[in-house]
Each structure stands twice: as structure tokens, then as C-alpha cells.
Motif scaffolding. Structure first.
Motif, PDB file in Angstrom:
ATOM      1  N   GLY A  60       1.314  -1.351   0.034  1.00  0.00           N
ATOM      2  CA  GLY A  60      -0.049  -0.365   0.324  1.00  0.00           C
ATOM      3  C   GLY A  60       0.966   1.196   0.424  1.00  0.00           C
ATOM      4  O   GLY A  60       1.548   1.509   0.914  1.00  0.00           O
ATOM      5  N   VAL A  61       0.623   2.289  -0.840  1.00  0.00           N
ATOM      6  CA  VAL A  61       1.217   3.270  -0.960  1.00  0.00           C
ATOM      7  C   VAL A  61      -0.379   4.621  -0.885  1.00  0.00           C
ATOM      8  O   VAL A  61      -0.111   4.663  -1.761  1.00  0.00           O
ATOM      9  CB  VAL A  61       1.841   3.286  -2.441  1.00  0.00           C
ATOM     10  N   ALA A  62       0.277   5.111   0.941  1.00  0.00           N
ATOM     11  CA  ALA A  62      -1.025   5.706   1.349  1.00  0.00           C
ATOM     12  C   ALA A  62      -0.298   7.322   1.083  1.00  0.00           C
ATOM     13  O   ALA A  62       0.223   7.392   1.369  1.00  0.00           O
ATOM     14  CB  ALA A  62      -1.524   5.177   2.550  1.00  0.00           C
ATOM     15  N   SER A  63      -0.844   7.885   0.246  1.00  0.00           N
ATOM     16  CA  SER A  63      -0.427   9.068   0.119  1.00  0.00           C
ATOM     17  C   SER A  63      -1.855  10.556   0.658  1.00  0.00           C
ATOM     18  O   SER A  63      -2.939  10.435   0.543  1.00  0.00           O
ATOM     19  CB  SER A  63      -0.347   9.629  -1.578  1.00  0.00           C
ATOM     20  N   CYS A  64      -1.709  11.492   1.373  1.00  0.00           N
ATOM     21  CA  CYS A  64      -2.418  12.286   1.226  1.00  0.00           C
ATOM     22  C   CYS A  64      -2.638  13.443   0.182  1.00  0.00           C
ATOM     23  O   CYS A  64      -2.731  14.849   0.343  1.00  0.00           O
ATOM     24  CB  CYS A  64      -2.280  13.248   2.856  1.00  0.00           C
ATOM     25  N   TRP A  65      -1.862  13.146  -0.721  1.00  0.00           N
ATOM     26  CA  TRP A  65      -2.347  13.710  -2.256  1.00  0.00           C
ATOM     27  C   TRP A  65      -3.103  14.729  -1.386  1.00  0.00           C
ATOM     28  O   TRP A  65      -5.346  13.856  -2.369  1.00  0.00           O
ATOM     29  CB  TRP A  65      -2.084  13.384  -2.746  1.00  0.00           C
ATOM     30  N   ASN A  66      -3.820  16.280  -1.878  1.00  0.00           N
ATOM     31  CA  ASN A  66      -4.959  16.675  -3.043  1.00  0.00           C
ATOM     32  C   ASN A  66      -4.942  17.901  -2.963  1.00  0.00           C
ATOM     33  O   ASN A  66      -3.772  18.618  -2.610  1.00  0.00           O
ATOM     34  CB  ASN A  66      -6.140  16.850  -1.320  1.00  0.00           C
ATOM     35  N   GLU A  67      -5.479  19.225  -3.003  1.00  0.00           N
ATOM     36  CA  GLU A  67      -5.249  20.316  -4.087  1.00  0.00           C
ATOM     37  C   GLU A  67      -5.627  21.516  -2.766  1.00  0.00           C
ATOM     38  O   GLU A  67      -6.603  22.229  -2.943  1.00  0.00           O
ATOM     39  CB  GLU A  67      -5.964  21.230  -5.469  1.00  0.00           C
ATOM     40  N   ALA A  68      -6.361  20.668  -1.439  1.00  0.00           N
ATOM     41  CA  ALA A  68      -6.247  21.574   0.019  1.00  0.00           C
ATOM     42  C   ALA A  68      -4.990  22.788   0.150  1.00  0.00           C
ATOM     43  O   ALA A  68      -5.258  23.689   0.644  1.00  0.00           O
ATOM     44  CB  ALA A  68      -6.718  20.955   0.845  1.00  0.00           C
ATOM     45  N   ALA A  69      -4.285  21.811   0.202  1.00  0.00           N
ATOM     46  CA  ALA A  69      -2.659  22.997   1.023  1.00  0.00           C
ATOM     47  C   ALA A  69      -1.455  22.725  -0.080  1.00  0.00           C
ATOM     48  O   ALA A  69      -1.476  22.117  -1.043  1.00  0.00           O
ATOM     49  CB  ALA A  69      -2.627  23.078   2.602  1.00  0.00           C
ATOM     50  N   PRO A  70      -0.804  23.516   0.124  1.00  0.00           N
ATOM     51  CA  PRO A  70       0.409  22.930  -0.758  1.00  0.00           C
ATOM     52  C   PRO A  70       1.285  22.349  -0.144  1.00  0.00           C
ATOM     53  O   PRO A  70       1.965  21.405  -0.269  1.00  0.00           O
ATOM     54  CB  PRO A  70       1.695  24.490  -0.254  1.00  0.00           C
ATOM     55  N   CYS A  71       1.211  22.470   1.652  1.00  0.00           N
ATOM     56  CA  CYS A  71       1.634  20.595   2.486  1.00  0.00           C
ATOM     57  C   CYS A  71       1.741  19.845   1.586  1.00  0.00           C
ATOM     58  O   CYS A  71       3.001  18.408   1.503  1.00  0.00           O
ATOM     59  CB  CYS A  71       1.265  20.605   3.429  1.00  0.00           C
TER      60      CYS A  71
END
Ligand SMILES: CC(C)(O)[C@@H](O)C(=O)O
Ligand SMILES: [Mg+2]
Length: 574
Positions: free
Chosen positions: A45-56
Motif C-alpha cells: 500500500g502506498v498511502a498518500s495524503c495528496w489533494n489540492e487543499a494546500a501546498p503541504c
């Protein structure tokens, strides 16, 4: 790892990929383009918190691809998935902040459920902001499958009229602007200059604090926390993490072999030594809880008390995360702490080696002043201090790094929400010398234990940072400075003494003695307690109601499965 043959009969993914009864399951995997060989390899599993909410989190998709390449190169089959985040910088100063700490639990739970549901054999987790870092690490310890943590990396510093700046300067500019010490034009210029790249807030705020923890606790590769988000070298750490995870599967090295009591002590040590975020005193007990280890706010505070403060990082000091990386990164900080006996060197890490073994090649860099030698520290005790007294029998926390005074005494001015206090600060309807009390903002009371950078930065920006004190059962940003005491427990919503204080009661805080007292007798507190009634926080349904029902006290990390229970039956063993 070339030629490594994995015994699938022992791996969780056998429930999905092996035997005639799993033909339907394999059909779905073929549908996504996997080959027979890939299906029968370990699934990572490659779990990523990617989203477009913030630059972090915005660079995490790029970094996840590098992890996947590493996994594939070492004969594993990567399966990428995303989870949510709530980014404090944008949730700050309004009701949105109530979602922040609750999101840590949702992140941990969502990663847990995806991993369990699909029987992945290992986890590489990428996270970029305050709650996603602890949430991801909590999931790793809870699941106890071989895991490696990857931080998304810090933002680069901004520049305003030749001076390096961070988001902290923008929050404080709001305070300056409110007392007419900054023009509309300057505010506009600074807000456009502060955040020049992808990455998490750039100083030793909460994200970078927890990234420092990820290396010190042993869940991240050495040096991987320091490289700023835009740097391509991050992709190399990601590739290596992808390859390394296969080795951890082969050697059956699990998070609970790594996150031991000693490793938690190492984590608390680097927080104190770097003047890190007070939020770590929530997240470390929460992580400990996942491992079934008792390690509460007072355990964290005890480490803080005996740790020298050596890294001259903002908000208390001068430098930002990029500066630390350039002089040697987290390993440099750990090197001096280890050399002077402040770290346990025998803790295992995701390299398969111990902290001391990882440090063997690290040379001290004398040609810099970002990290001082631990025998010549900025101050002898850590940058964050635990407090206890009749106002906080369950403890409280204050960041003293960079503070001129460590004692404060004055009459209380009470507010029953952050908004009420922010209003008083903006209109300057408070007096120098007062102790501003913000309550009903704890984990249950808010619900969600809001972080209050808008209010504390506005005070600081007005030049009132050391002229008043602020105490709350809520919490603070890693960028908060001034005499600000958070996590006061028990919280007002459950009848804690902070809810019994009235305007004018004298409150005394002594960060040297570690005390926080209100000048009221036990009898007077008892009389007031009899008149106290619980309040309705206004949330009758949904995620925040659910959070408020289940959440435990800040002292134990504000987790939603309190009561001493932890996941004993690691799913990978079933
Ligand atoms: C917005 C910040 C500065 O990232 C804050 O959320 C923190 O806790 O550090
Ligand atoms: Mg925060």
C-alpha cells in the motif's frame, strides 16, 4: 533485493491473490493492468495524503510515483491510495479548525481500513501537514505491518523586502494591520510573498516538528525529513523507501519493533531540542497508545524538562527547515544529542539498523550555528514545558523557546470561545497584565480542540505577546509565540477547573517551577463546581458529533479509542 522470493503463504495478501477461490479477486487486479507475476508478488500500500487543499500535500503525488518505482524495482507490487487532510493554515481562525484534530483520526482510520480491506502486505505512507503526519504514523503502529513513513517536505522560505519570511509573518501581520501598524498594500505584498513553493509551513512548526519525530522515532529514513518539497532529492528518498519496504517485509521488521517506549522518549527529545510544536505533546501519547504503551503528557513533559534546547529554529529562533537540511538535517541534531547521552542509540529503525548504527557515518558540522552542541545549548531545558496545578490537574503545556520571561501572574479575563477572544483582541478590549482564558475549546468541548494561531499571532503582532498571558483547553499552532498555555486539562466541557474561573480571579503561571494555579481554595472551587452545568456544543450529528462522543482527554493524546485499548491483533498475523 534481487531475486528475493517471498513466501506468500505467510503474507496477508494471500487472502486476495492465492488459490482458486480468489479468481474473482484476481480478475479485478487484471482489470487494472497487473500481470500474473505482479499479482503474486507482495502488495505494498502506498498511502498518500495528496489533494489540492494546500501546498503541504500538493507534491505528494509526484513523490508517491517515486515510491512506486522503488517498490517495483525490488519486486513488489505498489497499490497507491489517497486519504483526506485538513490543513490548519487554511482552517485557522474559524469553525473549520474544529475539523483539524478530528482529521488525524479519520486519516489513521481510513488508511487502516484500506489496508485491512485489501490485505496489503506493507505500507509506505506519505504525509505533508500537521495531522496527516501523526495520523499516518498512528495507522502504521496500529496495523503493525512493515511500514516506512515519508514526509512531503517543507516549503521554501519567502522573501519580503530582502528578509526571509514564513507564514508566521503573515499571521502576525494581521495583528500589526489591526493596530494600523501595517498598511493594506504591505499586507497584500506580504501575503503574496510568504509561500513561494509546495511544501509544509517552513519553520519548526507542527509539520516539521512531526517530520523530525519521524526520523527520531525510527519510522523514516535518515535525512528524509529535511529536504524541502520541491527538491528532486526527495524522489531519491522515496525510491529508497520503496526498495527498503521490501527488505522490511523479508526481515519481518514491524512498526511495533520500532516504536518502543525508548523510541518515544527519543521523539520527545528531538521536539524539545528543536523548540518544536506543543502539538507533539498530543501526538506522541496518541502514537504510544497505538502501541499499547502508556506515555502521557507528563511523560513527554519530563523528557522536555531534561533535554537541552539546541536548534535555533523559528518560531523561537532564527532559522527555517531548509537551513537545517543544508547544514546536516535531522541527523545532525540527533548526532549531538546522541553524543551527549540524550538519545537511546539502541532503538531499531526502518533501515534495519539502530539509531547509533545510522549515526556512525554522520560527522558533526562545526561550521554552522543552526544546531548547537548539546553541551553548549541555547538553554539547558527544552523549548517546551509541561505545567500542573489546581487550574490544570491533568496538565498543560507552554512553549518557552525564545521567551524573555517564564513567569506571569494576573487577573483572568474569560471567553467561552476563540471568536469572543479574537474579537476582544482585534478591538483591544483587554488590558496589559491580564490572563486571557479561552475555554470550551477542548477535544470534547469544541469539539475538536481548535488551534488558535489567529488569536495568538494577532496579540504578538500588536506587540502584546509578552504583556498578557493566554490559557486555553484548546491548542496552539507550532507558529504560536508569546505566553500561551494550551491543553489545560481537564477541559471545561467535562467540568475542569478552567471552566470555573471568573473574570478577575488571579492566575499564576511559572514555567520554571512547572506550575499553573488560580488563587482559589479547594472549597471555593467545589462551591462553583456545584453550580456548573454542561453545555451543548451545537453539534448533534455528523463527524464532529461522533468525534466529541468518542474522544479522550488531551493528556492521553485526544484519541477516539481511549480506555487503554489498542489493536493487539495485528491484521497481518490473521
Ligand atoms: C499553520 C501552521 C503554522 O502550520 C500551524 O498549523 C502549525 O501548527 O504549525
Ligand atoms: Mg497546526
Amino acid at each position: 533485493m534481487d531475486g528475493q522470493v517471498f513466501d506468500k503463504t505467510k503474507l496477508p495478501s494471500r487472502h486476495v491473490t492465492e488459490g482458486p477461490s480468489r479468481a474473482p479477486h484476481r480478475s479485478y487486479l487484471y482489470a487494472m493492468g497487473l500481470t500474473k507475476a505482479q499479482i503474486h508478488q507482495p502488495l505494498v500500500g502506498v498511502a498518500s495524503c495528496w489533494n489540492e487543499a494546500a501546498p503541504c500535500n500538493i507534491s505528494l503525488m509526484r513523490q508517491a510515483q517515486a515510491v512506486k518505482k522503488g517498490v517495483a524495482a525490488a519486486h513488489g507490487t505498489p497499490r497507491e491510495f489517497c486519504t483526506i487532510t485538513v490543513t490548519d493554515g487554511i482552517a485557522m481562525g474559524h469553525e473549520g479548525m474544529k475539523s483539524s484534530l478530528a482529521s488525524r483520526e479519520v486519516i489513521a482510520d481510513s488508511v487502516e481500513l484500506t489496508m485491512r480491506g485489501h490485505c496489503y502486505d506493507a505500507l509506505v505512507g506519505l504525509a505533508g501537514c500537521d495531522k496527516s503526519l501523526p495520523g499516518m504514523m498512528m495507522a502504521m503502529v496500529r496495523l503493525n505491518v512493515p511500514s516506512i513513513f515519508i514526509y512531503g517536505g517543507s516549503i521554501l522560505p519567502g522573501s519580503f523586502r530582502g528578509q526571509p519570511i514564513t507564514i508566521q509573518d503573515v499571521f502576525e501581520a494581521v495583528g500589526k494591520h489591526s493596530v494600523n501598524a501595517m498598511s493594506d498594500e504591505d499586507l497584500d505584498e506580504i501575503e503574496q510573498a510568504a509561500c513561494p513553493s509546495a511544501g509544509a509551513c517552513g519553520a519548526q512548526f507542527t509539520a516539521n516538528t512531526m517530520a523530525t519525530v519521524s526520523e527520531a522515532i525510527g519510522l523514516a529514513l535518515p535525512y528524509s525529513a529535511g529536504a524541502p518539497a520541491p527538491y528532486e532529492i526527495r524522489d531519491r528518498f522515496c525510491m529508497t523507501a520503496g526498495e527498503m519496504i521490501m527488505e522490511l517485509i523479508a526481515r519481518n521488521i514491524r512498526p511495533r519493533d520500532i516504536v518502543t517506549r525508548k523510541a518515544l522518549e527519543n521523539a520527545a527529545t528531538v521536539v524539545a531540542a528543536s523548540g518544536g510544536s506543543t502539538n507533539a505533546s498530543l501526538h506522541l501519547p496518541a502514537l504510544a497508545h497505538e502501541a499499547g504503551i502508556e506515555f502521557d503528557l507528563f511523560d513527554v513533559a519530563e523528557i522536555f524538562r531534561r533535554t537541552p534546547y539546541v536548534a535555533d529554529l523559528k518560531p523561537g529562533g532564527r532559522y527555517v527547515a531548509k537551513d537545517l537540511f543544508e547544514v546536516g538535517g535531522v541527523p545532525l541534531l540527533m548526532k549531538t544529542l546522541l553524543d551527549h547521552g540524550f538519545l537511546h542509540g539502541d532503538c531499531l529503525t526502518v533501515t534495519g539498523r539502530t539509531i547509533a548504527e545510522n549515526m556512525e557515518k554522520v560527522r558533526w558540522n562545526a561550521d554552522q550555528d543552526v544546531v548547537l552542541p548539546a553541551n553548549k545549548p541555547l538553554t539547558k531545558t527544552g523549548g517546551v514545558v509541561g505545567l500542573r496545578g489546581n487550574l490544570a490537574p491533568d496538565g498543560a503545556i507552554v512553549k518557552v523557546a525564545g521567551m524573555k520571561t517564564q513567569q506571569f501572574s494576573g487577573p483572568a479575563r474569560c471567553f467561552d470561545s476563540e471568536e469572543e477572544c479574537f474579537e476582544a483582541v482585534s478591538s483591544k478590549t483587554f488590558r496589559e497584565g491580564e490572563v486571557l482564558v479561552i475555554r470550551y475549546e477542548g477535544p470534547k468541548g469544541g469539539p475538536g480542540m481548535r488551534e488558535m494561531l489567529s488569536t495568538t499571532a494577532a496579540l504578538y503582532g500588536q506587540g502584546m505577546g509578552d504583556k498578557v498571558a493566554l490559557i486555553t483547553d484548546g491548542r496552539f499552532s507550532g507558529a504560536t509565540r508569546g505566553f500561551c498555555i494550551g491543553h489545560v486539562g481537564p477541559e471545561a466541557a467535562v467540568g475542569g477547573p478552567i471552566g470555573l474561573v471568573r473574570d478577575g480571579d488571579v492566575i499564576s503561571i511559572d514555567a520554571v517551577a512547572g506550575t499553573i494555579e488560580v488563587a482559589l481554595t479547594d472549597e471555593e472551587l467545589d462551591i462553583r463546581r456545584r453550580d456548573w452545568k454542561p453545555r451543548d456544543n451545537g453539534f448533534g450529528s455528523g463527524a464532529l458529533w461522533k468525534y466529541g462522543q468518542g474522544v479522550g482527554p488531551a493528556r492521553y493524546g485526544a484519541v477516539t479509542h481511549p480506555g487503554g485499548q489498542f489493536e493487539r491483533r495485528a491484521y497481518a498475523d490473521v
